[in-house]
Design a protein around this motif. Structure first.
Motif, PDB file in Angstrom:
ATOM      1  N   PRO A 288      13.441  16.179 -19.860  1.00 27.87           N
ATOM      2  CA  PRO A 288      13.039  17.573 -19.684  1.00 27.87           C
ATOM      3  C   PRO A 288      11.795  17.744 -18.812  1.00 27.87           C
ATOM      4  N   ALA A 289      11.037  16.685 -18.612  1.00 28.00           N
ATOM      5  CA  ALA A 289       9.820  16.760 -17.806  1.00 28.00           C
ATOM      6  C   ALA A 289      10.030  16.213 -16.390  1.00 28.00           C
ATOM      7  N   PHE A 290      11.271  15.922 -16.010  1.00 31.25           N
ATOM      8  CA  PHE A 290      11.530  15.278 -14.726  1.00 31.25           C
ATOM      9  C   PHE A 290      10.966  16.078 -13.552  1.00 31.25           C
ATOM     10  N   VAL A 291      11.344  17.330 -13.437  1.00 31.33           N
ATOM     11  CA  VAL A 291      10.949  18.138 -12.282  1.00 31.33           C
ATOM     12  C   VAL A 291       9.433  18.238 -12.172  1.00 31.33           C
ATOM     13  N   GLU A 292       8.772  18.591 -13.252  1.00 35.49           N
ATOM     14  CA  GLU A 292       7.316  18.750 -13.169  1.00 35.49           C
ATOM     15  C   GLU A 292       6.609  17.417 -12.940  1.00 35.49           C
ATOM     16  N   THR A 293       7.154  16.329 -13.460  1.00 34.07           N
ATOM     17  CA  THR A 293       6.537  15.021 -13.238  1.00 34.07           C
ATOM     18  C   THR A 293       6.661  14.608 -11.773  1.00 34.07           C
ATOM     19  N   VAL A 294       7.820  14.847 -11.164  1.00 32.60           N
ATOM     20  CA  VAL A 294       8.002  14.523  -9.747  1.00 32.60           C
ATOM     21  C   VAL A 294       7.130  15.436  -8.882  1.00 32.60           C
ATOM     22  N   GLU A 295       7.063  16.707  -9.215  1.00 29.74           N
ATOM     23  CA  GLU A 295       6.200  17.617  -8.452  1.00 29.74           C
ATOM     24  C   GLU A 295       4.753  17.133  -8.482  1.00 29.74           C
ATOM     25  N   ARG A 296       4.285  16.726  -9.643  1.00 30.21           N
ATOM     26  CA  ARG A 296       2.911  16.233  -9.783  1.00 30.21           C
ATOM     27  C   ARG A 296       2.718  14.949  -8.970  1.00 30.21           C
ATOM     28  N   ALA A 297       3.668  14.024  -9.049  1.00 32.55           N
ATOM     29  CA  ALA A 297       3.570  12.767  -8.296  1.00 32.55           C
ATOM     30  C   ALA A 297       3.549  13.022  -6.796  1.00 32.55           C
ATOM     31  N   ALA A 298       4.375  13.963  -6.339  1.00 27.12           N
ATOM     32  CA  ALA A 298       4.413  14.301  -4.912  1.00 27.12           C
ATOM     33  C   ALA A 298       3.087  14.904  -4.459  1.00 27.12           C
ATOM     34  N   ALA A 299       2.528  15.779  -5.280  1.00 27.02           N
ATOM     35  CA  ALA A 299       1.246  16.400  -4.944  1.00 27.02           C
ATOM     36  C   ALA A 299       0.135  15.349  -4.906  1.00 27.02           C
ATOM     37  N   GLU A 300       0.123  14.446  -5.882  1.00 26.18           N
ATOM     38  CA  GLU A 300      -0.900  13.400  -5.926  1.00 26.18           C
ATOM     39  C   GLU A 300      -0.790  12.453  -4.741  1.00 26.18           C
ATOM     40  N   ALA A 301       0.442  12.161  -4.318  1.00 22.40           N
ATOM     41  CA  ALA A 301       0.662  11.265  -3.183  1.00 22.40           C
ATOM     42  C   ALA A 301       0.468  11.986  -1.851  1.00 22.40           C
ATOM     43  N   GLY A 302       0.474  13.313  -1.870  1.00 28.38           N
ATOM     44  CA  GLY A 302       0.347  14.086  -0.643  1.00 28.38           C
ATOM     45  C   GLY A 302       1.479  13.823   0.330  1.00 28.38           C
ATOM     46  N   CYS A 303       2.675  13.661  -0.210  1.00 24.00           N
ATOM     47  CA  CYS A 303       3.814  13.273   0.625  1.00 24.00           C
ATOM     48  C   CYS A 303       4.631  14.469   1.096  1.00 24.00           C
TER      49      CYS A 303
ATOM     50  N   GLY B  96       0.802  -1.218   0.000  1.00 23.17           N
ATOM     51  CA  GLY B  96       0.000   0.000   0.000  1.00 23.17           C
ATOM     52  C   GLY B  96       0.834   1.268   0.000  1.00 23.17           C
ATOM     53  N   ALA B  97       2.121   1.148  -0.275  1.00 22.33           N
ATOM     54  CA  ALA B  97       3.008   2.315  -0.317  1.00 22.33           C
ATOM     55  C   ALA B  97       3.011   2.893  -1.732  1.00 22.33           C
ATOM     56  N   SER B  98       3.487   4.127  -1.857  1.00 19.41           N
ATOM     57  CA  SER B  98       3.475   4.823  -3.145  1.00 19.41           C
ATOM     58  C   SER B  98       4.834   4.783  -3.823  1.00 19.41           C
ATOM     59  N   ILE B  99       4.795   4.539  -5.128  1.00 23.21           N
ATOM     60  CA  ILE B  99       6.014   4.590  -5.934  1.00 23.21           C
ATOM     61  C   ILE B  99       5.684   5.251  -7.265  1.00 23.21           C
ATOM     62  N   ALA B 100       6.623   6.054  -7.740  1.00 26.12           N
ATOM     63  CA  ALA B 100       6.498   6.693  -9.052  1.00 26.12           C
ATOM     64  C   ALA B 100       7.731   6.319  -9.863  1.00 26.12           C
ATOM     65  N   PHE B 101       7.524   6.081 -11.142  1.00 24.97           N
ATOM     66  CA  PHE B 101       8.623   5.746 -12.046  1.00 24.97           C
ATOM     67  C   PHE B 101       8.814   6.934 -12.983  1.00 24.97           C
ATOM     68  N   VAL B 102       9.940   7.638 -12.792  1.00 27.86           N
ATOM     69  CA  VAL B 102      10.213   8.850 -13.569  1.00 27.86           C
ATOM     70  C   VAL B 102      11.678   8.804 -13.997  1.00 27.86           C
ATOM     71  N   GLU B 103      11.913   8.637 -15.284  1.00 31.75           N
ATOM     72  CA  GLU B 103      13.293   8.566 -15.780  1.00 31.75           C
ATOM     73  C   GLU B 103      14.039   9.876 -15.518  1.00 31.75           C
ATOM     74  N   TRP B 104      15.231   9.769 -14.942  1.00 28.86           N
ATOM     75  CA  TRP B 104      16.112  10.925 -14.775  1.00 28.86           C
ATOM     76  C   TRP B 104      16.732  11.261 -16.130  1.00 28.86           C
ATOM     77  N   THR B 105      17.207  10.218 -16.806  1.00 30.02           N
ATOM     78  CA  THR B 105      17.705  10.348 -18.177  1.00 30.02           C
ATOM     79  C   THR B 105      16.904   9.385 -19.046  1.00 30.02           C
ATOM     80  N   GLN B 106      16.697   9.776 -20.270  1.00 26.62           N
ATOM     81  CA  GLN B 106      15.851   8.998 -21.158  1.00 26.62           C
ATOM     82  C   GLN B 106      16.627   7.890 -21.851  1.00 26.62           C
TER      83      GLN B 106
END
Length: 149
Positions: A68-83, A50-60
């Motif tokens: 190029p979308a790393f920062v915004e993708t992580v920000e979105r994942a963090a907001a969705e997880a409420g972490c 029941g833990a949260s994990i996001a898969f976001v490539e640092w390098t493609q």
């Protein structure tokens, strides 16, 4: 595990990352390896926990160009997880260190109280005497849950 001081990242072992993800400490694991690594090497399995994990490539993959979308993708994942804590994981701890530092700077810049941690040893850890990973240190070698597709 205490939160890192302002502007700094924390460092945790794979076991500590696993415990933080399970403990309800509002922690999100972000696996920054490539799609090829997730597919062919395996990935942490947090499904039953029941833990949260996001898969976001640092390098493609292929080519290794920065995502190029790393920062915004992580920000979105963090907001969705409420972490309030993000645990960055890669193969051996180098890419995840860079990712954690980048995101810690971004959260500080935007005034968000999110603590970033590098998972030392990473998913596969250091090379063993035979030149292979996944046996000496890291998520897999420590026997933490993982899956391979």
């Amino acid at each position: 595990m205490a939160a890192p001081s302002a502007g700094e990242i924390g460092l945790v072992t794979p076991d500590e990352a696993w415990r933080m993800a399970l403990s309800g400490e509002d922690a999100l694991i972000v696996d920054v390896r490539s799609r090829a690594e997730w597919t062919f090497v395996g990935a942490p399995d947090l499904g039953d926990a029941g833990a949260s994990i996001a898969f976001v490539e640092w390098t493609q993959f292929p080519g290794g160009a920065p995502n190029p979308a790393f920062v915004e993708t992580v920000e979105r994942a963090a907001a969705e997880a409420g972490c309030s804590r993000i645990l960055f994981l890669c193969r051996s701890g180098a890419r995840s260190d860079a990712a954690a530092r980048t995101m810690q700077a971004r959260f500080a810049e935007t005034g968000r109280a999110v603590a970033c941690f590098n998972v030392a040893e990473g998913f596969e850890g250091d090379l063993d005497a035979d030149g292979r990973r996944g046996r000496r240190s890291g998520w897999k070698a420590r026997g933490l849950p993982w899956r391979q597709s």
